[in-house]
Design an enzyme around this catalytic site. Structure first.
Site, PDB file in Angstrom:
ATOM      1  N   SER A  32      -6.551  -2.317   1.598  1.00  0.00           N
ATOM      2  CA  SER A  32      -6.819  -1.772   0.265  1.00  0.00           C
ATOM      3  C   SER A  32      -7.253  -2.837  -0.735  1.00  0.00           C
ATOM      4  CB  SER A  32      -5.587  -1.016  -0.260  1.00  0.00           C
ATOM      5  OG  SER A  32      -5.316   0.103   0.542  1.00  0.00           O
TER       6      SER A  32
ATOM      7  N   GLU B 274       0.822  -1.207   0.000  1.00  0.00           N
ATOM      8  CA  GLU B 274       0.000   0.000   0.000  1.00  0.00           C
ATOM      9  C   GLU B 274       0.861   1.264   0.000  1.00  0.00           C
ATOM     10  OE1 GLU B 274      -3.734  -0.314   2.423  1.00  0.00           O
ATOM     11  OE2 GLU B 274      -2.690  -2.047   3.241  1.00  0.00           O
TER      12      GLU B 274
ATOM     13  N   GLU C 293     -15.072  -5.133   8.545  1.00  0.00           N
ATOM     14  CA  GLU C 293     -13.759  -5.001   9.175  1.00  0.00           C
ATOM     15  C   GLU C 293     -13.621  -3.622   9.793  1.00  0.00           C
ATOM     16  OE1 GLU C 293     -11.034  -5.635   5.974  1.00  0.00           O
ATOM     17  OE2 GLU C 293     -11.200  -3.593   5.226  1.00  0.00           O
TER      18      GLU C 293
ATOM     19  N   SER D 279     -11.338  10.956   0.531  1.00  0.00           N
ATOM     20  CA  SER D 279     -11.561   9.686   1.231  1.00  0.00           C
ATOM     21  C   SER D 279     -12.815   9.767   2.088  1.00  0.00           C
ATOM     22  CB  SER D 279     -10.357   9.338   2.100  1.00  0.00           C
ATOM     23  OG  SER D 279      -9.197   9.135   1.326  1.00  0.00           O
TER      24      SER D 279
END
EC number: 6.3.2.4
Length: 360
Positions: free
Chosen positions: A184, A15, A307, A318
């Site tokens: 991700s 990531e 999660e 985001s």
């Protein structure tokens, strides 16, 4: 006196590029009148590089990268430890995603240095990063989630055929195969038959030695952000409308085809229950600073926790910053400043603890 903010980004992680995007947004958003901002780039080989004080806007992630021939140990000592100034208010902002950044490793280093840092501590980071561990914790705490099985690499090597039989009997199809300690959506695949299951397991074991296999839940994907320390707050719920069957790496970061719906289209009752569950999980893992809890919501309004993400994506676009803007009008810059305040608050409280046995 200005606060010195050291933004750590990059790292030995798949990531790495996602971290660069997060760092670019954070560095540019920090108010240079209030903060001295020092970007610290960690290469894919683990070498640290201090880019020095930033005064201007950084236009491209390419400007955040550097190359160094130093050893890892020497680079940490010279480009990080020596640069931290004495007698200043200093905070570390780990804008790191994935392995060696979100998994408790960098948090352990910062705890030993006894320096304030943004985000979760060692335990919350390590446990939150391990999908298998969180699944087990959620199960003990009666958190609703998909049916799952855990597959260990040694078990698979010793009895591959038996592993497939166990998974087919316990989970069936369709199912998802996920590396336990990755983010991700890297290494995650949906499987509709035994051939796809074998292929997905083979791929996932390139990334981790422990996998989580989950039964597919048909539903909408939603997210809640939680921020704070001892008295955390929950955001409104956000929903993604998407073209793909699940949000893989390309869908999240490359395609640009995810449409957020905020607040999500839910009844007040289920909204309240999901927010309560997000706060419950935050406290269960002893989180600090921030976290994002991801959900599936089925057609009959049943919700399942997918999660927890202890260092969610943090660009302006985001979901975490957007959720708080929709919740109470908190801007991206204000949210970053809140996280820095939480870091100082947590560090100051930790400083009141005793490390010698008290004699009464």
């Amino acid at each position: 006196m200005k606060v010195d903010v050291y933004v750590l980004y990059g790292g030995k992680s798949v990531e790495h590029e996602v971290s660069l995007l997060t760092a670019l947004s954070i560095i540019n958003a920090l108010n240079k009148e209030k903060y001295n901002v020092y970007p610290i780039y960690i290469t894919k080989n683990g070498i640290w590089y201090n880019k020095g004080l930033v005064r201007e806007t950084i236009k491209d992630v390419g400007e955040l990268k550097n190359f160094s021939t130093k050893s890892i140990l020497k680079s940490i000592a010279e480009d990080f430890l020596k640069k931290i100034k004495a007698n200043t208010r200093t905070v570390i902002f780990p804008a790191l995603h994935g392995t060696n950044g979100e998994d408790g490793t960098i948090q352990g280093l910062l705890e030993l240095l006894d320096v304030p840092y943004v985000g979760n501590g060692i335990m919350a980071s390590a446990v939150g990063f391990d999908k298998a561990m969180t699944k087990e914790l959620f199960s003990k705490a009666n958190v609703p989630q998909a049916q799952y099985e855990i597959l260990d690499y040694q078990e698979w090597i010793k009895s591959e055929k038996d592993s497939y039989v166990r998974l087919e009997e316990a989970i069936g199809y369709p199912c998802f195969v996920k590396p336990a300690r990755l983010g991700s959506s890297v290494g995650i695949n949906r499987c509709g038959n035994i051939e796809e299951l074998k292929e997905a397991i083979n791929e996932a074991f390139f990334y981790d030695i422990k996998l989580v296999i989950e039964k597919e839940i048909i539903g909408r994907e939603m997210q809640i952000s939680v921020i704070g320390n001892e008295s955390p707050k929950s955001s409104v719920i956000g929903e993604f409308i998407q073209e793909k069957p699940f949000m893989d790496y390309s869908a999240k970061y490359l395609d640009g085809k995810l449409i957020p719906v905020i607040p999500a289209r839910l009844s007040d009752e289920i909204t309240s229950k999901m927010q309560e569950t997000a706060l419950k999980i935050f406290k269960l893992l002893n989180c600090n600073g921030l976290a994002r809890v991801d959900y599936f919501v089925s057609h009959n309004d049943k919700f399942f926790v997918n999660e927890i993400n202890t260092m969610p994506g943090f660009t302006k676009a985001s979901m975490t910053p957007v959720l708080w803007e929709k919740t109470d009008g908190t801007s991206y810059q204000q949210l970053i400043e809140k996280l820095i305040e939480y870091a100082f608050e947590r560090h100051e409280k930790k400083g009141t603890l005793l490390y010698d046995r008290r004699i009464i």
